[in-house]
Design an enzyme around this catalytic site. Structure first.
Site, mmCIF file in Angstrom:
data_model
loop_
_atom_site.group_PDB
_atom_site.id
_atom_site.type_symbol
_atom_site.label_atom_id
_atom_site.label_comp_id
_atom_site.label_asym_id
_atom_site.label_seq_id
_atom_site.Cartn_x
_atom_site.Cartn_y
_atom_site.Cartn_z
ATOM 1 N N GLU A 92 0.832 -1.202 0.000
ATOM 2 C CA GLU A 92 0.000 0.000 0.000
ATOM 3 C C GLU A 92 0.865 1.250 0.000
ATOM 4 O O GLU A 92 2.009 1.241 0.448
ATOM 5 C CB GLU A 92 -0.938 0.009 1.199
ATOM 6 C CG GLU A 92 -0.240 0.007 2.540
ATOM 7 C CD GLU A 92 -1.239 -0.021 3.698
ATOM 8 O OE1 GLU A 92 -1.144 0.868 4.545
ATOM 9 O OE2 GLU A 92 -2.080 -0.923 3.751
ATOM 10 N N CYS A 105 3.725 8.645 0.411
ATOM 11 C CA CYS A 105 4.320 7.775 1.418
ATOM 12 C C CYS A 105 4.317 6.355 0.872
ATOM 13 O O CYS A 105 3.250 5.820 0.540
ATOM 14 C CB CYS A 105 3.526 7.852 2.724
ATOM 15 S SG CYS A 105 4.201 6.799 4.032
ATOM 16 N N CYS A 112 6.504 -6.440 7.774
ATOM 17 C CA CYS A 112 7.613 -5.882 8.553
ATOM 18 C C CYS A 112 7.923 -6.827 9.706
ATOM 19 O O CYS A 112 7.022 -7.490 10.226
ATOM 20 C CB CYS A 112 7.211 -4.503 9.098
ATOM 21 S SG CYS A 112 8.526 -3.654 10.020
ATOM 22 N N CYS A 116 6.559 -3.353 16.023
ATOM 23 C CA CYS A 116 6.034 -2.206 16.788
ATOM 24 C C CYS A 116 4.564 -2.450 17.135
ATOM 25 O O CYS A 116 3.767 -2.800 16.272
ATOM 26 C CB CYS A 116 6.197 -0.918 15.998
ATOM 27 S SG CYS A 116 7.933 -0.519 15.660
ATOM 28 N N CYS A 119 1.403 -0.744 15.226
ATOM 29 C CA CYS A 119 1.439 -0.724 13.757
ATOM 30 C C CYS A 119 0.847 -1.997 13.163
ATOM 31 O O CYS A 119 1.224 -3.103 13.544
ATOM 32 C CB CYS A 119 2.880 -0.546 13.295
ATOM 33 S SG CYS A 119 3.067 -0.471 11.509
ATOM 34 N N GLY A 159 7.063 -1.669 6.455
ATOM 35 C CA GLY A 159 8.453 -2.091 6.382
ATOM 36 C C GLY A 159 9.402 -1.172 7.125
ATOM 37 O O GLY A 159 9.067 -0.038 7.463
ATOM 38 N N GLU A 160 10.599 -1.684 7.376
ATOM 39 C CA GLU A 160 11.699 -0.923 7.980
ATOM 40 C C GLU A 160 12.719 -0.655 6.874
ATOM 41 O O GLU A 160 13.411 -1.569 6.416
ATOM 42 C CB GLU A 160 12.325 -1.724 9.123
ATOM 43 C CG GLU A 160 13.706 -1.282 9.567
ATOM 44 C CD GLU A 160 13.790 0.163 10.048
ATOM 45 O OE1 GLU A 160 14.511 0.952 9.397
ATOM 46 O OE2 GLU A 160 13.144 0.491 11.060
ATOM 47 N N ASN A 290 -2.985 6.249 15.413
ATOM 48 C CA ASN A 290 -4.157 5.865 14.624
ATOM 49 C C ASN A 290 -4.630 4.497 15.129
ATOM 50 O O ASN A 290 -3.934 3.504 14.931
ATOM 51 C CB ASN A 290 -3.769 5.782 13.139
ATOM 52 C CG ASN A 290 -4.898 6.191 12.216
ATOM 53 O OD1 ASN A 290 -6.067 6.137 12.596
ATOM 54 N ND2 ASN A 290 -4.542 6.605 11.015
ATOM 55 N N CYS A 333 -0.570 2.718 8.928
ATOM 56 C CA CYS A 333 0.300 1.849 8.135
ATOM 57 C C CYS A 333 -0.175 0.410 8.172
ATOM 58 O O CYS A 333 -0.347 -0.171 9.229
ATOM 59 C CB CYS A 333 1.726 1.908 8.686
ATOM 60 S SG CYS A 333 2.695 3.192 7.944
#
Length: 346
Positions: A92, A105, A112, A116, A119, A159-160, A290, A333
């Site tokens: 996305e 973005c 990922c 976190c 997320c 992702g990182e 969010n 995200c």
């Protein structure tokens, strides 16, 4: 699978052409077709000899992303896109409209592995990292679909980025190349959850991008409850790496700070944070978290956000509250991708 020609730099294209007995000056022409004109087939490359086009078509492929879903926010015009990759994986991207132009973005990985807690991207873990062409492709597709120029790019989606290090560095060089979209490196932001060795290595690359650190806490105790990476790299070590980046590049650091009600949004937390970072050339971006249905975290209330901001300002810290974008279209995200994937499994 044929070779992914859109991931090649001009120098790499020159080497490929030399290897197949072609003139190397064609590399610049091919590169321009792929990244400036964004050709989707070799047949479109009309200033190349027919024989070369046929040779390229046999050995290489031009990877393009397939748009499968687009949502537009009724609140602020933010657009969220789902793209399908060649291997049927889904990623996305988001396009946000600001007074200074369109900012996109993008994702750097499918999923990922950073874990976190706030997320959605990380819930199902990491599938794979994205190729350079797949990161560029998100920008190219959004520009084509929106019919508007993209002026700023933020690598802060799923992702990182530092976990896809080599491709990220290559992506920056190619996105800012004069024979491509030629987006200024100063208009590119790369985020990280805090991979210290990679931050220091990144500082040596000679790039002029902005580094955004996902900080989200004033100390290790709180940070560990939100971000597993904090178990590997302590906050002092991460901040020292950020200072090293500033020293090497002269680029001010952005600290991303998601405010989670009752977790990291107290005035005491703000004061502790301010004392840690006030000597760093930085900007703090406060983000009301969010909410995602898989987690219990709640966003801080407006009063708490403003108190937090005021406390940072009292210590001379430069701070803004990020405008909430795309809240009505699963803006967090990984949210839209996860929702779509869930429906596909039913």
């Amino acid at each position: 699978m044929e070779k992914d020609i859109k991931s090649y730099t001009k120098k790499e294209l020159e080497a490929e052409l030399a290897a197949i007995g072609e003139k190397t000056f064609r590399a610049k022409q091919i590169y321009s077709w792929l990244h400036e004109k964004q050709a989707k087939s070799f047949e479109e490359m009309t200033n190349l000899p027919k024989g070369l086009r046929e040779k390229l078509a046999k050995e290489y492929q031009i990877l393009t992303l397939q748009p499968i879903k687009q949502l537009e926010s009724k609140l602020d015009g933010t657009k969220k896109y789902l793209f399908e990759l060649y291997d049927k994986n889904i990623i996305e991207s988001v396009c946000m409209k600001y007074h200074y132009g369109n900012s996109v973005c993008i994702s750097s990985q499918v999923g990922c592995r950073m874990g976190c807690r706030f997320c959605a991207s990380t819930i199902d873990g990491l599938e794979r990292s994205l190729a350079v062409s797949e990161m560029l492709g998100q920008v190219y597709q959004i520009q084509e679909l929106s019919k508007e120029r993209v002026g700023h790019v933020v690598v802060m989606g799923s992702g990182e980025p530092m976990d896809n290090y080599e491709n990220i560095v290559k992506f920056i060089h190619m996105l800012s190349d004069e024979d491509g979209l030629h987006i200024s490196q100063r208009n590119i932001t790369i985020s990280t959850s805090g991979l210290v060795p990679e931050i220091k290595r990144f500082a040596e690359e000679g790039l002029q991008v902005t580094l955004a650190l996902s900080l989200h806490a004033p100390n290790d105790t709180i940070r560990k409850t939100l971000m597993p990476i904090a178990n590997r790299y302590g906050i002092e070590e991460v901040l020292e790496a950020c200072q090293y980046f500033f020293k090497k590049t002269g680029r001010r650091i952005t600290f991303e700070y998601s405010l989670v009600q009752g977790v990291n949004d107290s005035e005491e937390a703000a004061e502790e944070l301010a004392k840690k970072i006030r000597h760093i050339n930085c900007h703090v971006n406060l983000i009301p978290v969010n909410p995602i249905k898989e987690r219990e975290f709640k966003e801080s209330q407006n009063k708490e956000i403003l108190q937090f901001k005021k406390k940072l300002e009292q210590y001379g810290v430069n701070v803004t509250v990020r405008r909430e974008m795309g809240r009505d279209i699963e803006g967090a995200c990984g949210q839209l991708r996860r929702s779509f994937m869930g429906k596909q499994k039913v």
